[in-house]
Each structure stands twice: as C-alpha cells, then as structure tokens.
Design a protein around this motif. Structure first.
Motif, PDB file in Angstrom:
ATOM      1  N   PRO A  14       0.810  -1.231   0.000  1.00  0.00           N
ATOM      2  CA  PRO A  14       0.000   0.000   0.000  1.00  0.00           C
ATOM      3  C   PRO A  14       0.840   1.278   0.000  1.00  0.00           C
ATOM      4  O   PRO A  14       0.547   2.213  -0.744  1.00  0.00           O
ATOM      5  CB  PRO A  14      -0.835  -0.125   1.276  1.00  0.00           C
ATOM      6  N   LEU A  15       1.915   1.315   0.801  1.00  0.00           N
ATOM      7  CA  LEU A  15       2.763   2.503   0.809  1.00  0.00           C
ATOM      8  C   LEU A  15       3.465   2.669  -0.531  1.00  0.00           C
ATOM      9  O   LEU A  15       3.609   3.784  -1.030  1.00  0.00           O
ATOM     10  CB  LEU A  15       3.794   2.438   1.941  1.00  0.00           C
ATOM     11  N   GLY A  16       3.893   1.576  -1.142  1.00  0.00           N
ATOM     12  CA  GLY A  16       4.565   1.645  -2.437  1.00  0.00           C
ATOM     13  C   GLY A  16       3.684   2.257  -3.506  1.00  0.00           C
ATOM     14  O   GLY A  16       4.107   3.152  -4.253  1.00  0.00           O
ATOM     15  N   VAL A  17       2.435   1.810  -3.567  1.00  0.00           N
ATOM     16  CA  VAL A  17       1.492   2.365  -4.542  1.00  0.00           C
ATOM     17  C   VAL A  17       1.243   3.846  -4.250  1.00  0.00           C
ATOM     18  O   VAL A  17       1.192   4.668  -5.162  1.00  0.00           O
ATOM     19  CB  VAL A  17       0.163   1.574  -4.552  1.00  0.00           C
ATOM     20  N   ALA A  18       1.110   4.182  -2.974  1.00  0.00           N
ATOM     21  CA  ALA A  18       0.851   5.571  -2.594  1.00  0.00           C
ATOM     22  C   ALA A  18       2.018   6.485  -2.970  1.00  0.00           C
ATOM     23  O   ALA A  18       1.814   7.646  -3.328  1.00  0.00           O
ATOM     24  CB  ALA A  18       0.575   5.669  -1.095  1.00  0.00           C
ATOM     25  N   LEU A  19       3.244   5.967  -2.917  1.00  0.00           N
ATOM     26  CA  LEU A  19       4.429   6.781  -3.213  1.00  0.00           C
ATOM     27  C   LEU A  19       4.655   7.018  -4.703  1.00  0.00           C
ATOM     28  O   LEU A  19       5.222   8.037  -5.094  1.00  0.00           O
ATOM     29  CB  LEU A  19       5.688   6.095  -2.662  1.00  0.00           C
ATOM     30  N   LEU A  20       4.226   6.111  -5.534  1.00  0.00           N
ATOM     31  CA  LEU A  20       4.548   6.160  -6.952  1.00  0.00           C
ATOM     32  C   LEU A  20       4.156   7.488  -7.591  1.00  0.00           C
ATOM     33  O   LEU A  20       3.002   7.892  -7.552  1.00  0.00           O
ATOM     34  CB  LEU A  20       3.856   5.013  -7.689  1.00  0.00           C
ATOM     35  N   GLY A  21       5.135   8.154  -8.161  1.00  0.00           N
ATOM     36  CA  GLY A  21       4.895   9.388  -8.896  1.00  0.00           C
ATOM     37  C   GLY A  21       4.738  10.634  -8.065  1.00  0.00           C
ATOM     38  O   GLY A  21       4.651  11.739  -8.594  1.00  0.00           O
ATOM     39  N   VAL A  22       4.711  10.507  -6.741  1.00  0.00           N
ATOM     40  CA  VAL A  22       4.579  11.681  -5.878  1.00  0.00           C
ATOM     41  C   VAL A  22       5.889  12.476  -5.945  1.00  0.00           C
ATOM     42  O   VAL A  22       6.969  11.909  -6.082  1.00  0.00           O
ATOM     43  CB  VAL A  22       4.244  11.270  -4.426  1.00  0.00           C
ATOM     44  N   ARG A  23       5.792  13.784  -5.846  1.00  0.00           N
ATOM     45  CA  ARG A  23       6.977  14.642  -5.952  1.00  0.00           C
ATOM     46  C   ARG A  23       7.330  15.257  -4.601  1.00  0.00           C
ATOM     47  O   ARG A  23       6.487  15.392  -3.724  1.00  0.00           O
ATOM     48  CB  ARG A  23       6.717  15.738  -6.974  1.00  0.00           C
ATOM     49  N   ALA A  24       8.589  15.628  -4.478  1.00  0.00           N
ATOM     50  CA  ALA A  24       9.062  16.290  -3.260  1.00  0.00           C
ATOM     51  C   ALA A  24       8.187  17.505  -2.983  1.00  0.00           C
ATOM     52  O   ALA A  24       7.832  18.254  -3.896  1.00  0.00           O
ATOM     53  CB  ALA A  24      10.522  16.692  -3.405  1.00  0.00           C
ATOM     54  N   GLY A  25       7.815  17.657  -1.714  1.00  0.00           N
ATOM     55  CA  GLY A  25       6.975  18.772  -1.297  1.00  0.00           C
ATOM     56  C   GLY A  25       5.490  18.439  -1.290  1.00  0.00           C
ATOM     57  O   GLY A  25       4.702  19.175  -0.717  1.00  0.00           O
ATOM     58  N   GLU A  26       5.108  17.328  -1.920  1.00  0.00           N
ATOM     59  CA  GLU A  26       3.695  16.964  -1.950  1.00  0.00           C
ATOM     60  C   GLU A  26       3.316  16.154  -0.720  1.00  0.00           C
ATOM     61  O   GLU A  26       4.122  15.402  -0.179  1.00  0.00           O
ATOM     62  CB  GLU A  26       3.363  16.169  -3.217  1.00  0.00           C
ATOM     63  N   ASP A  27       2.069  16.318  -0.308  1.00  0.00           N
ATOM     64  CA  ASP A  27       1.502  15.575   0.814  1.00  0.00           C
ATOM     65  C   ASP A  27       0.571  14.509   0.265  1.00  0.00           C
ATOM     66  O   ASP A  27      -0.014  14.683  -0.796  1.00  0.00           O
ATOM     67  CB  ASP A  27       0.672  16.498   1.715  1.00  0.00           C
ATOM     68  N   PHE A  28       0.445  13.424   1.002  1.00  0.00           N
ATOM     69  CA  PHE A  28      -0.522  12.396   0.639  1.00  0.00           C
ATOM     70  C   PHE A  28      -0.934  11.655   1.901  1.00  0.00           C
ATOM     71  O   PHE A  28      -0.309  11.786   2.942  1.00  0.00           O
ATOM     72  CB  PHE A  28       0.029  11.433  -0.433  1.00  0.00           C
ATOM     73  N   MET A  29      -2.027  10.900   1.782  1.00  0.00           N
ATOM     74  CA  MET A  29      -2.511  10.113   2.908  1.00  0.00           C
ATOM     75  C   MET A  29      -2.312   8.639   2.608  1.00  0.00           C
ATOM     76  O   MET A  29      -2.427   8.206   1.463  1.00  0.00           O
ATOM     77  CB  MET A  29      -3.976  10.403   3.171  1.00  0.00           C
ATOM     78  N   TRP A  30      -2.003   7.894   3.661  1.00  0.00           N
ATOM     79  CA  TRP A  30      -1.752   6.462   3.539  1.00  0.00           C
ATOM     80  C   TRP A  30      -2.531   5.759   4.635  1.00  0.00           C
ATOM     81  O   TRP A  30      -2.366   6.041   5.817  1.00  0.00           O
ATOM     82  CB  TRP A  30      -0.250   6.206   3.662  1.00  0.00           C
ATOM     83  N   ARG A  31      -3.418   4.850   4.240  1.00  0.00           N
ATOM     84  CA  ARG A  31      -4.237   4.114   5.199  1.00  0.00           C
ATOM     85  C   ARG A  31      -3.438   2.941   5.743  1.00  0.00           C
ATOM     86  O   ARG A  31      -2.901   2.141   4.991  1.00  0.00           O
ATOM     87  CB  ARG A  31      -5.516   3.617   4.541  1.00  0.00           C
ATOM     88  N   THR A  32      -3.328   2.853   7.061  1.00  0.00           N
ATOM     89  CA  THR A  32      -2.634   1.762   7.740  1.00  0.00           C
ATOM     90  C   THR A  32      -3.633   1.067   8.660  1.00  0.00           C
ATOM     91  O   THR A  32      -4.717   1.615   8.924  1.00  0.00           O
ATOM     92  CB  THR A  32      -1.459   2.286   8.591  1.00  0.00           C
TER      93      THR A  32
END
Length: 140
Positions: free
Chosen positions: A93-111
């Motif tokens: 799940p974290l790997g998919v969430a990280l793909l293509g994200v750029r420095a400075g961007e925020d995202f949410m990851w469900r754990t």
C-alpha cells in the motif's frame, strides 16, 4: 492535500510495472490500485522525468505530519522488498501511494492503525548510469 495529482513515470518504470501487472492474472487490492495509478500517469522519457518524482529504486524521505518523524524508504519491485532495509514493494500500500509523488507533496496512507498524513521531503532517483542489470524484471 491534493487529491490524485498528476504523476510522472519514466518509460522504463511504466514498462516494468505493466509487465508486473500482466503477470498477475486477476489483480486485486494494491495490484488493482497500482493498475489505476499507472493508467493515469504521464509517461516521459527516462531523462525527462522530474528528478523529484518517486519512481522505482528511488530513495524517499517522508515526514509524518502528525508525529513530526522522518523516515527513509526505497521503492522496489516485490522481489527486492525488505523491511529490514526499508525497501518497500511497489505492490505494498505505501509503495502504490508513493509512486509518482513529488518532493513537497503531501498524501494520505491508510494503515491498520488509521490514516497517516505524509509529506515527501526529498527524492533521490537512481541514475541511469548506476543501473547494473539493465531493464527492470519481475525478479529484480
């Protein structure tokens, strides 16, 4: 936090991930999410991908916005994933969430413990010259 910002993938990463997904007969869960992510990606030549965009074999410094902790991960193909070395599979799940994200961007990851709010602090992409094995493979 932006919802579904554009993501950039190198042509070689796109080919490797497409090959990986073709090997999975009936994608479910994170494999299905990965398929969705790469279908919306902007595919660029390897040298044209922004250097601060997360791709395969990128080293990523993440800040947990709630805990003010910074962690470092490497995004890898499944066979290279190893939690002892902070290598995260692209099918996690974290790997998919990280793909293509750029420095400075925020995202949410469900754990299992709830939703984590993360910020990509910096990205170090593997340089073309440092690749020893040539193109990615399912066993890399």
């Amino acid at each position: 936090m932006k919802q579904n910002p554009s993501i950039y993938l190198s042509k070689s990463d796109h080919e490797a991930l497409s090959l990986l997904l073709r090997a999975i007969k009936h994608p479910q869960g994170t494999a299905l999410k990965l398929k969705e992510e790469i279908s919306r990606a902007i595919v660029l030549g390897d040298s044209q991908v922004p250097t601060d965009s997360v791709g395969l074999n990128s080293s990523v410094h993440l800040e947990d916005l709630d805990l003010n902790e910074v962690e470092t991960y490497e995004l890898t193909m499944p066979s290279r994933a190893n939690p002892d070395f902070n290598r995260v599979s692209i099918l996690a799940p974290l790997g998919v969430a990280l793909l293509g994200v750029r420095a400075g961007e925020d995202f949410m990851w469900r754990t299992p413990g709830g939703l984590r709010r993360l910020r990509v602090v910096s990205v170090t992409r593997e340089s073309k010259s440092s690749k020893v094995h040539g193109p990615y493979s399912l066993t890399q």
